[in-house]
Design a protein around this motif. Structure first.
Motif, mmCIF file in Angstrom:
data_model
loop_
_atom_site.group_PDB
_atom_site.id
_atom_site.type_symbol
_atom_site.label_atom_id
_atom_site.label_comp_id
_atom_site.label_asym_id
_atom_site.label_seq_id
_atom_site.Cartn_x
_atom_site.Cartn_y
_atom_site.Cartn_z
ATOM 1 N N THR A 122 39.020 36.841 38.779
ATOM 2 C CA THR A 122 40.082 38.088 38.473
ATOM 3 C C THR A 122 40.999 37.573 37.940
ATOM 4 O OG1 THR A 122 41.279 36.852 40.603
ATOM 5 C CG2 THR A 122 39.589 38.541 41.132
ATOM 6 N N ASP A 147 37.522 34.826 44.182
ATOM 7 C CA ASP A 147 38.805 35.309 43.284
ATOM 8 C C ASP A 147 38.782 34.513 41.885
ATOM 9 O OD1 ASP A 147 39.924 36.955 45.362
ATOM 10 O OD2 ASP A 147 41.258 35.143 46.147
ATOM 11 N N ARG A 163 43.334 39.300 45.142
ATOM 12 C CA ARG A 163 42.647 40.631 45.466
ATOM 13 C C ARG A 163 43.764 41.604 45.297
ATOM 14 N NH1 ARG A 163 40.969 42.518 51.588
ATOM 15 N NH2 ARG A 163 40.790 44.761 50.840
#
Length: 523
Positions: free
Chosen positions: A405, A402, A268
């Motif tokens: 990402t 996540d 993050r």
């Protein structure tokens, strides 16, 4: 495992070494020599060598020494002494280890009674190997204060938990990326080497804080001015919680809250920092015209590498030889993460990503090789594992958010695998309790820090009755050397008035303009 190839899942919260462009070198006083005699008899008499320069400080006798820096001929003058501690503090009759201790002496004949203490990042960096950077950051204070550099157990010269020919034994490289079985086997081989000289269970932050308190007492029990950098901020907070009467002031740079589980927010935090950095490009007409949306280009490149990881060739920026490396979505994520740490390398990201997307990987991988080489030479993976596996791993929680990402869940997955092998030490019940203190504390963060973002400093500030949080505009991870920050640290340590500290000079800091080409930014 090739140590220079290890760029990936760096478990270090403070992967960025406290960089210093100008390192101050302090000279130890020369030993006294015997005056030459004019007589012939004196010339025939053998001259005894001068005794080595020594300095008595508390109960310790220190000797003049030079502290080297990895991959550099530079040294910093200091005074050194070995320091003996039991490896297992519950068994003082068992194995003992020697810690590397150094003191950079103040210029004043009679220094202040309090002593500066530099706590290195990582986990895994050694304070003495970062002496040049520490001296550069704290130079304004060294006129009247001594500076303690203690290699934390498991790092540097303090019984390092290193594997032969492996500087980062607890971290996977491209050969074991995304392959838990290979990673597990690699960690087992490393552990077998480490256990010949150490029990990894006893190389935790809590035990290291006990070491530091023993050193303080041996030095004559000065009050400490703690300066923690990245992971060193965890060490500083733990020491303050257990030995509050030993602390005069605290500086936290790149703040790690006690309640943080190391590694859990990495994906993050990186994504947030990349969005903020790339927004600077899309807001600049020249950058947007040249690169469009760098964030979108990055993810397009990631998707292409996910579908087709392949071996690429590029010229090594140090040897100038053509080298090959497997480029995958994992190695891309590692490279991008390293670039995001500092303003100059972050300014190169849109250009380097665009070049890679068009088939030229040299700019991205060449710079990454320099960054990863520096890291590999200063980070101890075994000690990293002892810290994270003992203090954080059992608290990992799934983070499906996540998955898409740039970093994904790779670091948590790898750390979980590492900690399934690496021995776990104990953790005090209050270890992850928020810090509460009335001591003067100065916190600092970089606006674009991809590892310890400003919200971490804000969180720690809530428990401080005499604290102040400074955010350095346009900066990344570790800002103690940025602009006027060394002068602000000096004023803080001298006056102990964080809330009234005039920090207006920080407004002059700016991010490095985005590079449009390899000549730099637009005029």
């Amino acid at each position: 495992m090739n140590r220079k190839a290890r760029m990936g899942v760096a478990v270090a919260v403070a992967v960025a070494i406290l960089a210093a462009n100008h390192v101050r070198h302090r000279q130890a006083p020369p030993a006294v020599s015997t005056p030459a005699s004019a007589s012939t008899a004196a010339l025939d008499t053998p001259v005894k060598p001068a005794p080595p320069a020594t300095w008595k400080l508390g109960s310790l006798t220190l000797h003049a020494c030079e502290l080297g820096q990895p991959d550099s001929g530079r040294t910093s003058a200091a005074w050194c002494a070995p320091f003996d501690v039991p490896e297992n503090r519950a068994d003082p009759q068992g194995r003992h280890i020697t810690l590397k201790l150094a003191v950079v002496r103040a210029e004043a004949e009679v220094p202040a009674k309090d002593m500066l203490v530099f706590l290195a990042g990582g986990p895994g960096q050694a304070a003495t190997e970062n002496a040049g950077a520490a001296i550069a950051a704290l130079g304004p204070l060294l006129g009247h204060r001594n500076l303690l550099l203690l290699d934390q157990r498991g790092t540097g010269g303090s019984n390092p938990l290193s594997c032969k020919d492996e500087s980062k034994p607890a971290t996977p490289d491209e050969d074991v990326d995304n392959d838990p079985a290979k990673l597990k086997a690699e960690i087992q081989r490393c552990l077998a080497q480490v256990e010949k000289k150490a029990d990894p269970r006893f190389y935790t932050t809590t035990v290291a804080a006990q070491d530091l308190e023993d050193v303080r007492k041996a030095l004559g029990a000065p009050a400490f001015d703690l300066v923690g950098v990245s992971y060193g901020t965890r060490m500083a907070q733990q020491y303050l919680m257990h030995y509050p009467d030993a602390v005069r002031s605290v500086v936290l740079d790149g703040v790690v809250p006690n309640q943080l589980v190391l590694g859990e927010d990495f994906a993050r935090n990186l994504d947030d920092a990349l969005k903020a950095q790339f927004a600077r490009c899309t807001a600049d007409p020249a950058c947007k015209k040249r690169f469009g949306d760098p964030y979108q280009t990055l993810y397009q490149l990631r998707d292409a590498l996910r579908a087709n990881p392949h071996v690429v060739s590029f010229r090594d920026p140090q040897s100038y030889q053509t080298v090959q490396r497997r480029l995958s979505e994992f190695s891309l994520a590692s490279v991008v993460r390293m670039f995001a740490y500092t303003p100059p390398t972050a300014a190169l990201l849109p250009l380097s990503i665009d070049a890679a997307a068009h088939g030229d990987v040299g700019p991205l991988l060449g710079q990454a090789k320099l960054l990863s080489g520096d890291l590999a030479d200063t980070m101890n993976g075994g000690m990293q594992s002892s810290v994270i596996c003992s203090e954080d791993a059992d608290l990992f929680t799934p983070r499906p958010q996540d998955k898409d990402t740039i970093l994904g869940t790779r670091m948590i997955d790898a750390l979980t695998t590492v900690c399934s092998v690496w021995p776990h030490g104990t953790r005090p019940k209050d270890f992850h309790d928020p810090l509460k203190s009335d001591k003067p504390v100065l916190l600092m963060s970089g606006q674009y820090d991809p590892v310890t973002p400003p919200r971490y400093g804000d969180e720690v500030l809530k428990g401080l009755s005499d604290g102040r949080h400074l955010i350095a505009p346009g900066q990344g991870h570790n800002v103690i050397n940025a602009g006027c920050m060394p002068k602000l640290v000096k004023r803080f340590v001298e006056d102990l008035q964080p809330k009234t500290l005039d920090a207006s000079c920080l407004k002059r800091l700016q991010p490095t303009p985005m590079f449009i080409d390899f000549n730099g930014a637009t005029p």
